[in-house]
Design a protein around this motif. Structure first.
Motif, mmCIF file in Angstrom:
data_model
loop_
_atom_site.group_PDB
_atom_site.id
_atom_site.type_symbol
_atom_site.label_atom_id
_atom_site.label_comp_id
_atom_site.label_asym_id
_atom_site.label_seq_id
_atom_site.Cartn_x
_atom_site.Cartn_y
_atom_site.Cartn_z
ATOM 1 N N PHE A 139 0.822 -1.209 0.000
ATOM 2 C CA PHE A 139 0.000 0.000 0.000
ATOM 3 C C PHE A 139 0.855 1.259 0.000
ATOM 4 C CE2 PHE A 139 -3.238 -3.071 1.036
ATOM 5 C CZ PHE A 139 -4.347 -2.573 0.370
ATOM 6 N N ALA A 140 2.046 1.176 0.570
ATOM 7 C CA ALA A 140 2.969 2.312 0.480
ATOM 8 C C ALA A 140 3.357 2.533 -0.976
ATOM 9 C CB ALA A 140 4.200 2.059 1.337
ATOM 10 N N TYR A 141 3.600 1.457 -1.710
ATOM 11 C CA TYR A 141 3.936 1.575 -3.130
ATOM 12 C C TYR A 141 2.778 2.202 -3.908
ATOM 13 C CZ TYR A 141 4.978 0.284 -7.933
ATOM 14 O OH TYR A 141 5.190 0.322 -9.283
ATOM 15 N N LEU A 142 1.540 1.868 -3.511
ATOM 16 C CA LEU A 142 0.361 2.413 -4.178
ATOM 17 C C LEU A 142 0.036 3.831 -3.718
ATOM 18 C CD1 LEU A 142 -1.933 -0.754 -4.068
ATOM 19 C CD2 LEU A 142 -0.715 0.154 -6.054
ATOM 20 N N ARG A 143 0.873 4.373 -2.819
ATOM 21 C CA ARG A 143 0.755 5.737 -2.316
ATOM 22 C C ARG A 143 -0.508 5.960 -1.498
ATOM 23 N NH1 ARG A 143 4.230 9.328 -4.647
ATOM 24 N NH2 ARG A 143 2.776 11.059 -4.309
ATOM 25 N N ALA A 144 -1.046 4.871 -0.934
ATOM 26 C CA ALA A 144 -2.173 4.994 -0.017
ATOM 27 C C ALA A 144 -1.661 5.435 1.348
ATOM 28 C CB ALA A 144 -2.898 3.660 0.105
ATOM 29 N N ALA A 145 -2.570 5.973 2.173
ATOM 30 C CA ALA A 145 -2.204 6.432 3.513
ATOM 31 C C ALA A 145 -2.699 5.411 4.531
ATOM 32 C CB ALA A 145 -2.802 7.807 3.785
ATOM 33 N N ALA A 146 -1.932 4.347 4.717
ATOM 34 C CA ALA A 146 -2.321 3.296 5.660
ATOM 35 C C ALA A 146 -2.216 3.822 7.090
ATOM 36 C CB ALA A 146 -1.440 2.072 5.480
ATOM 37 N N VAL A 147 -3.250 3.588 7.898
ATOM 38 C CA VAL A 147 -3.244 4.071 9.278
ATOM 39 C C VAL A 147 -2.286 3.228 10.110
ATOM 40 C CG1 VAL A 147 -5.598 4.935 9.053
ATOM 41 C CG2 VAL A 147 -5.204 2.640 9.977
ATOM 42 N N PRO A 148 -1.804 3.771 11.240
ATOM 43 C CA PRO A 148 -0.770 3.071 12.010
ATOM 44 C C PRO A 148 -1.176 1.699 12.523
ATOM 45 C CG PRO A 148 -0.894 5.371 12.675
ATOM 46 C CD PRO A 148 -2.058 5.131 11.764
ATOM 47 N N THR A 149 -2.416 1.558 13.007
ATOM 48 C CA THR A 149 -2.839 0.285 13.588
ATOM 49 C C THR A 149 -3.408 -0.630 12.520
ATOM 50 O OG1 THR A 149 -3.324 1.312 15.731
ATOM 51 C CG2 THR A 149 -4.338 -0.827 15.279
ATOM 52 N N ALA A 150 -2.710 -1.743 12.268
ATOM 53 C CA ALA A 150 -3.232 -2.807 11.414
ATOM 54 C C ALA A 150 -3.730 -3.920 12.327
ATOM 55 C CB ALA A 150 -2.141 -3.324 10.481
ATOM 56 N N VAL A 151 -4.753 -4.637 11.903
ATOM 57 C CA VAL A 151 -5.384 -5.630 12.778
ATOM 58 C C VAL A 151 -5.244 -7.021 12.190
ATOM 59 C CG1 VAL A 151 -7.502 -6.350 13.915
ATOM 60 C CG2 VAL A 151 -7.035 -3.911 13.596
ATOM 61 N N TYR A 152 -4.614 -7.907 12.971
ATOM 62 C CA TYR A 152 -4.493 -9.310 12.592
ATOM 63 C C TYR A 152 -5.319 -10.143 13.561
ATOM 64 C CZ TYR A 152 -2.554 -13.898 11.605
ATOM 65 O OH TYR A 152 -2.421 -15.219 11.268
ATOM 66 N N ALA A 153 -6.057 -11.096 13.036
ATOM 67 C CA ALA A 153 -6.869 -11.982 13.868
ATOM 68 C C ALA A 153 -6.529 -13.429 13.560
ATOM 69 C CB ALA A 153 -8.353 -11.724 13.639
ATOM 70 N N ALA A 154 -5.962 -14.128 14.549
ATOM 71 C CA ALA A 154 -5.715 -15.566 14.433
ATOM 72 C C ALA A 154 -6.936 -16.313 14.968
ATOM 73 C CB ALA A 154 -4.462 -15.940 15.212
ATOM 74 N N SER A 155 -6.949 -17.611 14.787
ATOM 75 C CA SER A 155 -8.107 -18.408 15.200
ATOM 76 C C SER A 155 -8.443 -18.218 16.668
ATOM 77 C CB SER A 155 -7.843 -19.898 14.915
ATOM 78 O OG SER A 155 -7.647 -20.117 13.532
ATOM 79 N N GLU A 156 -7.398 -18.127 17.518
ATOM 80 C CA GLU A 156 -7.637 -18.020 18.957
ATOM 81 C C GLU A 156 -8.127 -16.649 19.384
ATOM 82 O OE1 GLU A 156 -3.069 -17.597 18.400
ATOM 83 O OE2 GLU A 156 -4.716 -18.761 17.536
ATOM 84 N N ASP A 157 -8.107 -15.662 18.477
ATOM 85 C CA ASP A 157 -8.506 -14.302 18.840
ATOM 86 C C ASP A 157 -10.017 -14.106 18.882
ATOM 87 O OD1 ASP A 157 -5.941 -13.202 19.139
ATOM 88 O OD2 ASP A 157 -5.743 -12.974 16.973
ATOM 89 N N TRP A 158 -10.779 -15.090 18.465
ATOM 90 C CA TRP A 158 -12.206 -14.900 18.327
ATOM 91 C C TRP A 158 -13.003 -15.307 19.565
ATOM 92 C CZ3 TRP A 158 -13.275 -11.962 14.373
ATOM 93 C CH2 TRP A 158 -12.450 -12.002 13.223
ATOM 94 N N ALA A 159 -12.333 -15.664 20.651
ATOM 95 C CA ALA A 159 -13.071 -16.127 21.832
ATOM 96 C C ALA A 159 -12.432 -15.611 23.114
ATOM 97 C CB ALA A 159 -13.107 -17.663 21.862
#
Length: 208
Positions: A139-159
């Motif tokens: 997204f940096a290459y595409l010149r988008a303005a990605a916000v600082p916090t990215a969110v990753y969710a693994a299987s165990e994160d849903w409970a």
């Protein structure tokens, strides 16, 4: 770009199954962004795009160089959006091919300066670094303005308590996205002549 009372938010989900954890995360991120917009007294125009529904059209676009039908409408929607949420499953420590193909077919400049919230899902937390070493650089290459916090969710994160921690990350990321959208709306496009030197001053500089 939307009017002052409404923001257009497009949500891209690259999940391959139905339902998918990527779509679940995308919906929660979108809800957090809508809540943050509501707090600012702003309406949200939200459209969710399931890339699996456009898989064949994406291949055709890659081969012909032109989007067709519904895919053209999606690319036009993205180009007109005030903000973007992009969520991909992680395969082999990177984004999915379907996810990459969609952003490959966008016209150059489509995402210039557009605020983007990045999200990803996977079976194990070990893949979480893909957000920073693969997805954010794209997204940096595409010149988008990605916000600082990215969110990753693994299987165990849903409970349980893990889901509460995930919820806090989602809420923070949603607020960051909306803040970036509001700032972009307030500042507007950059005028390349805004800070130009007056002609009289240029003449003075050239005087002996």
């Amino acid at each position: 770009m939307s009017d002052t009372k409404t923001r257009a938010l497009t949500v891209i989900s690259a999940g391959l199954t139905q339902p998918s954890s990527s779509r679940l995360l995308a919906d929660r991120l979108a809800a957090a962004a809508v809540d943050a917009l509501t707090e600012r007294g702003i309406d949200a125009d939200v459209e969710v795009v399931e890339l699996r529904e456009h898989a064949h059209a994406l291949v055709d676009n890659l081969l012909t160089g032109f989007p067709s039908g519904a895919l053209r409408s999606v690319t036009e929607r993205v180009a007109a959006s005030d903000g973007l949420i992009a969520v991909t499953p992680i395969f082999n420590a990177s984004y999915s091919g379907l996810f990459k193909s969609f952003f490959d077919v966008l016209e150059p400049g489509t995402l210039d300066g557009v605020p983007v919230l990045l999200g990803a899902t996977g079976g194990t937390a070990r893949h979480s670094l893909a957000l920073e070493h693969a997805i954010r650089p794209m997204f940096a290459y595409l010149r988008a303005a990605a916000v600082p916090t990215a969110v990753y969710a693994a299987s165990e994160d849903w409970a349980g308590s893990d889901d509460q921690a995930l919820g806090r990350r989602i809420a923070r990321a949603g607020r960051e996205l909306v803040a970036a959208m509001a700032e972009r709306q307030n500042t507007g496009p950059v005028d390349p002549f805004a800070n130009s030197v007056p002609f009289e001053e240029l003449l003075e500089r050239q005087a002996p």
